[in-house]
Design a protein around this motif. Structure first.
Motif, PDB file in Angstrom:
ATOM      1  N   ALA A 113      -8.760  -0.667   8.482  1.00 32.82           N
ATOM      2  CA  ALA A 113      -8.704  -1.562   7.965  1.00 32.82           C
ATOM      3  C   ALA A 113      -7.307  -1.847   7.425  1.00 32.82           C
ATOM      4  N   LYS A 114      -6.284  -1.338   8.014  1.00 38.17           N
ATOM      5  CA  LYS A 114      -4.915  -1.672   8.339  1.00 38.17           C
ATOM      6  C   LYS A 114      -4.743  -2.589   9.499  1.00 38.17           C
ATOM      7  N   ARG A 115      -4.758  -2.145  10.894  1.00 36.62           N
ATOM      8  CA  ARG A 115      -5.402  -2.675  11.521  1.00 36.62           C
ATOM      9  C   ARG A 115      -5.997  -3.920  11.899  1.00 36.62           C
ATOM     10  N   CYS A 116      -7.313  -4.023  11.224  1.00 37.68           N
ATOM     11  CA  CYS A 116      -8.248  -5.215  10.755  1.00 37.68           C
ATOM     12  C   CYS A 116      -7.301  -6.123  10.334  1.00 37.68           C
ATOM     13  N   MET A 117      -6.510  -6.001   8.539  1.00 42.09           N
ATOM     14  CA  MET A 117      -5.859  -7.320   8.708  1.00 42.09           C
ATOM     15  C   MET A 117      -4.612  -7.162   9.331  1.00 42.09           C
ATOM     16  N   VAL A 118      -4.038  -6.397  10.105  1.00 42.85           N
ATOM     17  CA  VAL A 118      -2.700  -6.734  10.800  1.00 42.85           C
ATOM     18  C   VAL A 118      -3.649  -8.051  11.877  1.00 42.85           C
ATOM     19  N   ASP A 119      -4.105  -7.657  12.557  1.00 39.42           N
ATOM     20  CA  ASP A 119      -4.708  -8.778  13.418  1.00 39.42           C
ATOM     21  C   ASP A 119      -5.218 -10.078  12.755  1.00 39.42           C
ATOM     22  N   ARG A 120      -6.009  -9.890  12.374  1.00 40.90           N
ATOM     23  CA  ARG A 120      -6.019 -11.019  11.483  1.00 40.90           C
ATOM     24  C   ARG A 120      -5.548 -12.177  10.616  1.00 40.90           C
ATOM     25  N   VAL A 121      -4.137 -11.340  10.271  1.00 40.61           N
ATOM     26  CA  VAL A 121      -3.377 -12.309   9.335  1.00 40.61           C
ATOM     27  C   VAL A 121      -2.331 -13.446  10.676  1.00 40.61           C
ATOM     28  N   ASP A 150       3.986   2.676   6.288  1.00 41.81           N
ATOM     29  CA  ASP A 150       4.444   2.379   8.080  1.00 41.81           C
ATOM     30  C   ASP A 150       3.989   3.687   8.128  1.00 41.81           C
ATOM     31  N   GLY A 151       2.918   4.554   7.504  1.00 36.65           N
ATOM     32  CA  GLY A 151       1.722   5.458   8.340  1.00 36.65           C
ATOM     33  C   GLY A 151       0.123   5.024   8.410  1.00 36.65           C
ATOM     34  N   GLU A 152      -0.499   6.019   8.548  1.00 37.62           N
ATOM     35  CA  GLU A 152      -1.601   5.426   8.495  1.00 37.62           C
ATOM     36  C   GLU A 152      -3.017   6.938   8.180  1.00 37.62           C
ATOM     37  N   TRP A 153      -3.359   6.525   7.784  1.00 35.81           N
ATOM     38  CA  TRP A 153      -4.586   7.715   6.737  1.00 35.81           C
ATOM     39  C   TRP A 153      -6.154   7.315   7.426  1.00 35.81           C
ATOM     40  N   PHE A 154      -6.461   8.623   7.886  1.00 33.41           N
ATOM     41  CA  PHE A 154      -7.611   9.051   8.056  1.00 33.41           C
ATOM     42  C   PHE A 154      -8.858   9.598   7.285  1.00 33.41           C
ATOM     43  N   GLY A 155      -8.343  10.144   6.565  1.00 34.29           N
ATOM     44  CA  GLY A 155      -8.833  10.803   5.421  1.00 34.29           C
ATOM     45  C   GLY A 155      -7.920  12.296   4.901  1.00 34.29           C
ATOM     46  N   PRO A 156      -9.173  12.408   3.623  1.00 30.28           N
ATOM     47  CA  PRO A 156      -7.925  13.607   3.205  1.00 30.28           C
ATOM     48  C   PRO A 156      -7.851  15.205   3.895  1.00 30.28           C
TER      49      PRO A 156
END
Length: 371
Positions: A113-121, A150-156
């Motif tokens: 979701a982060k990469r998608c949001m950054v690209d679309r904005v 500044d980081g990324e979350w992939f799951g628990p």
């Protein structure tokens, strides 16, 4: 009849804390820029200067305002406030909680979701996500230090998780900044609505700083440009103050030297002493306020400088200069060493004020014993 305070006359400010904001010298900047027909701010950040612009009666009229920030989260917040302020206000209407900050921060840093949001904005000038904007504003108001998103979350339990506050708890800031301040907490919806009305005719971009200004714009009228790039690493500042840094001080200096002498162009550049060498530009020293990341008497906050291009207007407002002394807190002023603290429940007078015992405050017990 008691006079009521008109909230609409209050000064507009960003609803979140931002390191390096220029709210203290916003009036000075507009005194140098005047009332340009085109205003460009490539490093918007907290938008302190834009929100402090003196608005004439016919505003906006034929005036154009363009702002930009390389951080997609910052640009998405201002677009969301501009287009859907009610959704942003509803998203941040929650009490400050460490668990809530952790959950919202992980949602913001979700790798897909982060990469998608950054690209679309960055690619679509009309795209915004009000829900993510509210989560970012919530976390920013309770965040201590840098490293937000500044980081990324992939799951628990995923070993690929990285970044500040991703794998562990993040203690919130308890001094009530941003949306959690006492003055804003009960008026969040009205504050966001006022910001939306102010940003109604503003073009909000996201990308490289030099993409929002072209030399041909100067031919259409007076142009005002305020440049507030990130402080250089040579100043000794932390490397994680800003999430995105796509600027070199040498490029900013070259831009100012190339276009600074045009008659219809007024440029104000902010930085620290010694960062830029611009012959023919006026240099104005000023002092910034203190923050938790630096001591109150730190000399760095007295090194702030403004460079004014040759065609800027004469400055007619006072220059903020700090004395370097901390304002005494309420506790310190009440319990200062040279003053007697509030007496406890006792029947004997304080040793430091034998000449004026506390008989009036303690009642008849002390008076009877002294008699």
């Amino acid at each position: 009849m008691t006079a009521t305070h008109d909230r609409t006359t209050e000064k507009l400010t960003a609803p979140f804390p931002y390191y390096g904001g220029k709210g203290r010298i916003a009036d000075l900047v507009w005194s140098a820029l005047g009332d340009p027909s085109l205003y460009v701010e490539p490093f918007i950040g907290s938008a302190a200067v834009l929100l402090a612009r003196p608005l004439p009666i016919d505003f906006p009229g034929n005036r154009v305002e363009i702002i930009n920030d390389a951080d997609a989260f910052v640009a998405n917040l201002w677009r969301s406030i501009q287009s859907n302020p009610r959704a942003v206000a509803q998203r941040i209407d929650h009490p400050l909680s460490e668990i809530d900050i952790l959950a919202r921060h992980r949602r913001l840093c979700d790798h897909r979701a982060k990469r998608c949001m950054v690209d679309r904005v960055g690619l679509n000038a009309e795209y915004f996500d009000a829900r993510r904007a509210g989560d970012w504003l919530y976390c920013k108001s309770g965040w201590i230090g840098g490293g937000l998103c500044d980081g990324e979350w992939f799951g628990p339990g995923d070993p690929r998780n990285h970044g500040t506050g991703i794998n562990g708890p993040k203690i919130p800031q308890l001094n009530t900044n941003g949306i959690f301040s006492r003055g804003r907490r009960l008026r969040l919806e009205s504050i966001i609505d006022r910001l939306a009305r102010r940003l109604r005719h503003v073009s909000i971009c996201c990308g490289n700083w030099n993409r929002v200004f072209f030399p041909s714009q100067v031919e259409k009228g007076t142009v005002g440009v305020f440049l507030d790039p990130p402080y250089g690493y040579a100043t000794g500042r932390c490397e994680k103050l800003y999430r995105v840094e796509k600027v070199e001080n040498a490029d900013v200096a070259a831009f100012c030297r190339r276009l600074g002498r045009q008659r219809n162009l007024r440029i104000v550049l902010a930085g620290l002493d010694g960062e830029y060498d611009l012959p023919g530009w006026r240099v104005i020293p000023w002092s910034a306020g203190h923050c938790f990341s630096k001591p109150v008497n730190s000399e760095d906050r007295h090194k702030e400088r403004l460079w004014l291009s040759p065609h800027c207007l004469p400055v007619t407002v006072p220059i903020p200069v700090a004395t370097g002394r901390a304002k005494p807190s309420r506790w310190r002023s009440r319990h200062a060493p040279n003053r007697c603290p509030r007496p406890r429940i006792t029947t004997t007078p304080c040793a430091c004020r034998l000449a004026a015992p506390h008989s009036r405050r303690l009642g008849g017990a002390a008076a009877t014993r002294r008699g």
